[in-house]
Design a protein around this motif. Structure first.
Motif, PDB file in Angstrom:
ATOM      1  N   SER A 275       0.812  -1.219   0.000  1.00 44.10           N
ATOM      2  CA  SER A 275       0.000   0.000   0.000  1.00 44.10           C
ATOM      3  C   SER A 275       0.850   1.277   0.000  1.00 44.10           C
ATOM      4  O   SER A 275       0.386   2.348  -0.374  1.00 44.10           O
ATOM      5  CB  SER A 275      -0.932   0.025   1.213  1.00 44.10           C
ATOM      6  N   SER A 276       2.163   1.171   0.441  1.00 46.91           N
ATOM      7  CA  SER A 276       3.083   2.305   0.416  1.00 46.91           C
ATOM      8  C   SER A 276       4.503   1.764   0.580  1.00 46.91           C
ATOM      9  O   SER A 276       4.699   0.546   0.740  1.00 46.91           O
ATOM     10  CB  SER A 276       2.752   3.336   1.511  1.00 46.91           C
ATOM     11  N   ILE A 281      -0.719  -4.350   3.276  1.00 43.16           N
ATOM     12  CA  ILE A 281      -2.060  -4.786   3.738  1.00 43.16           C
ATOM     13  C   ILE A 281      -2.156  -6.304   3.664  1.00 43.16           C
ATOM     14  O   ILE A 281      -1.805  -6.901   2.634  1.00 43.16           O
ATOM     15  CB  ILE A 281      -3.177  -4.146   2.889  1.00 43.16           C
ATOM     16  N   GLU A 325      -3.603  -3.637   8.026  1.00 43.58           N
ATOM     17  CA  GLU A 325      -2.487  -2.911   7.395  1.00 43.58           C
ATOM     18  C   GLU A 325      -1.328  -2.805   8.394  1.00 43.58           C
ATOM     19  O   GLU A 325      -1.467  -2.221   9.469  1.00 43.58           O
ATOM     20  CB  GLU A 325      -2.914  -1.524   6.940  1.00 43.58           C
ATOM     21  N   VAL A 362       3.410   1.474  -6.157  1.00 39.55           N
ATOM     22  CA  VAL A 362       2.147   0.852  -5.689  1.00 39.55           C
ATOM     23  C   VAL A 362       1.241   0.650  -6.902  1.00 39.55           C
ATOM     24  O   VAL A 362       0.525   1.575  -7.324  1.00 39.55           O
ATOM     25  CB  VAL A 362       1.441   1.714  -4.634  1.00 39.55           C
ATOM     26  N   VAL A 388      -6.109  -0.286  -3.907  1.00 41.56           N
ATOM     27  CA  VAL A 388      -5.054   0.701  -3.646  1.00 41.56           C
ATOM     28  C   VAL A 388      -4.287   0.951  -4.957  1.00 41.56           C
ATOM     29  O   VAL A 388      -4.397   0.153  -5.887  1.00 41.56           O
ATOM     30  CB  VAL A 388      -4.084   0.223  -2.541  1.00 41.56           C
TER      31      VAL A 388
END
Length: 847
Positions: A275-276, A281, A325, A362, A388
């Motif tokens: 997710s980053s 997640i 997450e 991502v 995402v």
């Protein structure tokens, strides 16, 4: 008629003009002749008088009574008629008395039958009996006078059948997560219909996800059992039935039993989504078998440094959460994660271990999973598609490859969850969610199945019988779920509807115990867990059988002088058993109302209407009823008068005489008798040829009335003793013994009677064919006569009274003594004339 020395005789005083013959047999024909006797000898017999005694109830019971079971509710009874000499009249039929073995002394049920066989066995089928029950049975014969004695009681036992009731008080108890104990009681004793051989327990899971599992079966002879190898925390439907040697009984009402909880399986699927650059997640699906109520999910993260475990982090999440997450991840460290689920029993196994690798890039990725949804119609469905992506991704929903907005109304919320309101069958299909950005793309598909009530059954009739109809059906659409059953509705025309609930696994059924020859209507609905189908088209069917068919008039009615006899058994039932008859009559061409004899005659034998006027015309109406309806038979008849009745008897006797010449056995006897007679005459001829004849003393005969005189004067002679072969024929006729031959006066004249060769013993015992007019159950061919017998040269004897006798049939006889030295029967005037003639001739010789 053949009269022999063995015929019964009765000696009466000479001043009697009537006689009472006692100890005769009932319903028996007798021939009577009367002789007069005085000091001079015995007269010729009178004309033969034929009489028939009145009938009595039979004195004998049916023989060789046996029973055979034909089915669970039928017994075949066979028997032979009573001995012929105990009938005491014509047997009209039999009465079968029967009852349960426990009520031996009280045979409450009676059935009359009239399918008579004089020789061989009669048989009758008792129907509608109780299943697997012992019956006591006796049979009696009846005639016009009533019932005879009962036969010895015989026992019969109907066959076993399937139990008509299900086991009682069925209950269950969960012992563990995989075991359930089931208990029950046997069906009521009077509904077992046999010996219970054992019980079958049917069980199956009825959870939503297991609704298509097969039904399991367990057999036991006990009244309880334990079901093993079940799924934890699963609702089971349990049914029990009993079975006999004849087959399986009815199922009990289903009960639900839930096994105990256990630890859950691992979550079904799990995946990690970047997710980053510092977070990942973790997403999962619930366990396929939760084995209880999920109370929480456990997410484990293991931190590794140079592949060496540093520590394990545990995060406990509520049951409604489906993802977690993990943030603040260090690119220099390695991370592993897994997920478990917990019930109140404990924690289950974990999912496979995932590698958590953060990334600065991502791509567009969907957190949710592709799934299959089965929902009931009319509910609102939400299909999540959480995703995402950097740069920010775009999402698109399609339905069967088309834009959803172009097919039906759907909406998405801020987190891209698709909502379908009030789903119907048209909403069933594949829903695709596709996301993409410049770095990548992803797609998931939801398969949506909408469960609806089943379609209308297609009902058809496959077989029609007198009391049953076979039905078959099919359901083209079960509604996306398992059929739970059917409701069969039926009714007799213009009656109230009845319902039968049938198991969902059936596709045919036989409705029994219907009325013969009746119209019925049928319809059916099917149902599942969602609801019921519309009712099928009503099928109209008529069971086999028609209204009774009347017989020809000559078979139905037999005429008498003051009564008629109706043979009700001659009616054809049309395929449906006749329940009863109604009989009415009135004077012909009379405006008076019909006279009701009875409107509910249940007997199928002969029925007699008496107290009618001789030679009178009547109208008769007979109505036969069965389940198919009723039929009237109206006819005209005239009772017989005396002359017609006599002519009828004479005609019947001529028919009997004609039948003699068609009897081969009788012809053989006659031919043999003729041949024997010829031989006897030949022997007699040889005897007379050698017999010396007196010269002038030959005897001439004349009749008693003096109608014919001796043409060549009077001859005299004595009887010689010179024949050593055989006595003369005249001596045989008059019974003159050899030792007494010289007792005859040498010059006495005598007249040989015209019927001297008939002075035999009086016969009362000859039996001929007869039917009894006094029998009110049928019409006879002979009648009973009372009359006088006049004997020439003697007093008049009048048999003035003939009384029917009861009891056995015997004759009290008194043999008439035959005097071997009797004189030839003559009148006094003839005797004096002979004496005078002899004296005159003697004087002439003296001169």
């Amino acid at each position: 008629d053949v009269w022999t020395d063995h015929n019964n005789q009765k000696l009466l005083p000479g001043d009697r003009t009537s006689a009472h013959l006692g100890s005769l047999k009932p319903a028996q024909a007798y021939h009577v002749r009367i002789y007069a006797e005085n000091t001079l000898g015995i007269s010729a017999p009178s004309d033969t008088l034929s009489v028939v005694t009145d009938s009595e109830v039979p004195s004998g019971s049916p023989r060789d009574v046996t029973t055979d079971a034909l089915g669970p509710q039928q017994l075949l009874i066979t028997w032979r008629a009573p001995p012929r000499d105990t009938w005491n009249g014509d047997i009209l039929g039999y009465t079968i008395a029967y009852g349960k073995r426990s009520s031996l002394n009280d045979l409450k049920n009676h059935t009359k039958v009239n399918n008579l066989r004089i020789d061989g066995f009669n048989d009758f089928r008792l129907v509608g009996l109780e299943k697997y029950t012992q019956y006591a049975i006796s049979i009696s014969a009846y005639n016009s006078k009533g019932e005879g004695p009962d036969s010895d009681v015989v026992l019969g036992h109907t066959l076993e059948d399937t139990p008509s009731a299900s086991p009682q008080s069925v209950s269950c108890l969960a012992l563990t997560a995989q075991n359930i104990q089931v208990l029950w009681q046997s069906p009521p004793k009077d509904q077992c219909h046999g010996v219970i051989q054992g019980y079958k327990i049917f069980y199956e899971s009825i959870n939503v996800h297991n609704e298509y599992t097969n039904r399991e079966t367990k057999i036991t002879s006990a009244l309880n059992t334990v079901l093993h190898g079940l799924l934890p925390f699963t609702n089971y439907s349990v049914e029990v039935l009993a079975f006999t040697r004849a087959g399986e009984g009815t199922l009990s009402t289903p009960i639900s039993c839930i096994t105990e909880e256990a630890v859950p399986d691992a979550p079904e699927r799990v995946k990690s989504i970047v997710s980053s650059e510092s977070s990942v997640i973790i997403s999962w699906l619930p366990p396929r078998r939760p084995n209880g109520l999920i109370i929480n999910y456990n997410v484990y993260i293991r931190i590794l440094e140079k592949n060496i475990e540093q520590k394990i982090l545990k995060e406990m999440l509520p049951a409604q959460n489906r993802y977690f997450e993990a943030r603040d991840l260090d690119l220099k460290e390695s991370y592993e994660a897994w997920v478990t689920a917990s019930t109140r029993v404990g924690q289950g196994p974990s999912t496979p271990v995932l590698q958590l690798i953060p990334n600065s890039l991502v791509p567009a990725t969907i957190v949710s999973f592709s799934q299959i949804f089965r929902v009931s119609w009319g509910v609102d469905v939400k299909l999540p598609c959480f995703f995402v992506g950097k740069p920010k991704a775009t999402a698109e929903w399609t339905f069967f490859g088309n834009q959803w907005k172009n097919t039906f109304k759907m909406e998405t919320n801020i987190d891209n969850t698709l909502s379908v309101h009030n789903v119907q069958r048209v909403n069933e299909g594949n829903y695709s969610c596709k996301v993409k950005n410049t770095v990548g793309s992803d797609q998931i598909i939801y398969k949506l199945f909408v469960k609806v009530p089943p379609s209308t059954p297609i009902l058809s009739v496959t077989s029609i019988q007198q009391t049953s109809i076979s039905l078959q059906w099919r359901v083209d659409d079960t509604g996306g779920t398992k059929l739970k059953g059917f409701v069969l509705k039926f009714r007799q025309e213009k009656a109230l509807w009845e319902e039968i609930v049938l198991d969902g696994r059936l596709n045919s059924y036989v409705i029994e115990n219907l009325d013969c020859g009746s119209r019925y209507q049928f319809s059916m609905i099917s149902f599942n867990a969602i609801g019921r189908s519309p009712s099928s088209k009503t099928e109209k069917v008529k069971t086999r059988g028609d209204t009774p068919i009347p017989p020809p008039v000559d078979r139905l009615i037999r005429l008498n002088i003051t009564s008629i006899s109706l043979d009700l058994s001659s009616w054809n039932d049309g395929g449906c058993p006749i329940s009863h008859f109604g009989i009415e009559f009135k004077l012909h061409e009379s405006s008076s109302k019909w006279i009701i004899v009875s409107n509910k005659i249940e007997s199928h034998a002969r029925y007699v209407i008496g107290d009618l006027e001789p030679g009178t015309s009547y109208n008769l109406r007979v109505t036969a009823h069965n389940n198919a309806g009723s039929t009237n038979k109206e006819l005209y008849f005239t009772t017989l008068n005396i002359n017609e009745f006599k002519n009828k008897i004479a005609s019947d006797e001529r028919q009997i005489d004609k039948s003699i010449f068609t009897d081969s056995q009788l012809i053989a006897v006659i031919v043999t008798s003729i041949f024997g007679t010829i031989l006897a005459l030949a022997g007699a001829f040889l005897c007379f040829k050698n017999f010396p004849v007196a010269n002038a003393d030959t005897l001439r005969t004349r009749n008693l009335t003096g109608e014919k005189e001796i043409q060549n004067g009077d001859f005299y002679g004595t009887v010689r003793k010179s024949c050593h072969l055989s006595p003369p024929e005249s001596e045989i006729a008059h019974g003159i013994e050899a030792s007494n031959r010289e007792d005859i006066y040498p010059y006495a004249t005598f007249h040989l009677p015209e019927h001297e060769n008939q002075s035999e013993n009086i016969s009362l015992g000859h039996t001929g064919k007869s039917l009894n007019l006094y029998d009110s159950q049928y019409i006879d061919k002979n009648t009973l006569y009372n009359g006088k017998i006049e004997v020439q040269h003697s007093s008049t004897f009048n048999i003035s009274e003939m009384h029917p006798n009861s009891g056995g049939i015997k004759l009290n006889t008194s043999q008439i003594k035959m005097n071997h030295n009797f004189k030839i029967l003559k009148s006094e005037s003839e005797e004096y004339d002979s004496l005078n003639s002899d004296s005159d001739r003697s004087n002439e010789r003296i001169r």
